[in-house]
Motif scaffolding. Structure first.
Motif, PDB file in Angstrom:
ATOM      1  N   MET A 204      50.070  41.887  36.117  1.00  0.00           N
ATOM      2  CA  MET A 204      48.811  41.483  36.694  1.00  0.00           C
ATOM      3  C   MET A 204      47.998  42.729  37.053  1.00  0.00           C
ATOM      4  SD  MET A 204      48.628  38.236  36.822  1.00  0.00           S
ATOM      5  CE  MET A 204      49.703  36.891  36.522  1.00  0.00           C
ATOM      6  N   THR A 205      46.708  42.611  36.888  1.00  0.00           N
ATOM      7  CA  THR A 205      45.818  43.737  37.130  1.00  0.00           C
ATOM      8  C   THR A 205      44.697  43.327  38.084  1.00  0.00           C
ATOM      9  OG1 THR A 205      44.330  43.179  35.327  1.00  0.00           O
ATOM     10  CG2 THR A 205      46.243  44.562  34.779  1.00  0.00           C
ATOM     11  N   LEU A 206      43.869  44.287  38.419  1.00  0.00           N
ATOM     12  CA  LEU A 206      42.705  44.013  39.258  1.00  0.00           C
ATOM     13  C   LEU A 206      41.772  43.022  38.569  1.00  0.00           C
ATOM     14  CD1 LEU A 206      41.090  44.563  41.804  1.00  0.00           C
ATOM     15  CD2 LEU A 206      40.107  46.556  40.677  1.00  0.00           C
ATOM     16  N   ASP A 207      41.662  43.103  37.263  1.00  0.00           N
ATOM     17  CA  ASP A 207      40.834  42.142  36.526  1.00  0.00           C
ATOM     18  C   ASP A 207      41.360  40.717  36.681  1.00  0.00           C
ATOM     19  OD1 ASP A 207      39.006  44.025  35.599  1.00  0.00           O
ATOM     20  OD2 ASP A 207      40.162  44.424  33.778  1.00  0.00           O
ATOM     21  N   ASP A 208      42.678  40.559  36.715  1.00  0.00           N
ATOM     22  CA  ASP A 208      43.272  39.240  36.943  1.00  0.00           C
ATOM     23  C   ASP A 208      42.904  38.728  38.332  1.00  0.00           C
ATOM     24  OD1 ASP A 208      44.590  39.121  34.421  1.00  0.00           O
ATOM     25  OD2 ASP A 208      46.177  40.394  35.233  1.00  0.00           O
ATOM     26  N   LEU A 209      42.952  39.596  39.319  1.00  0.00           N
ATOM     27  CA  LEU A 209      42.583  39.215  40.681  1.00  0.00           C
ATOM     28  C   LEU A 209      41.122  38.779  40.735  1.00  0.00           C
ATOM     29  CD1 LEU A 209      43.085  38.981  43.719  1.00  0.00           C
ATOM     30  CD2 LEU A 209      42.613  41.430  43.902  1.00  0.00           C
TER      31      LEU A 209
END
Length: 45
Positions: A1-6
């Motif tokens: 998971m990445t910041l883009d997912d958040l």
């Protein structure tokens, strides 16, 4: 998971699940909610 997912989860927060946002329903309850946010954050740590 990445910041883009958040950011994607937050953009769909408290929305019913559709084909376009189903990836953010991490617990499979049909709603993108606080529990999904907690699950995602636990994977980012």
């Amino acid at each position: 998971m990445t910041l883009d997912d958040l950011l994607g989860l937050l953009a769909n927060f408290m929305q019913p699940v559709t084909k376009a946002n189903a990836m953010y329903d991490l617990n499979g309850d049909g709603l993108i909610s606080t529990y999904d946010l907690i699950l995602l954050l636990s994977q980012l740590i």
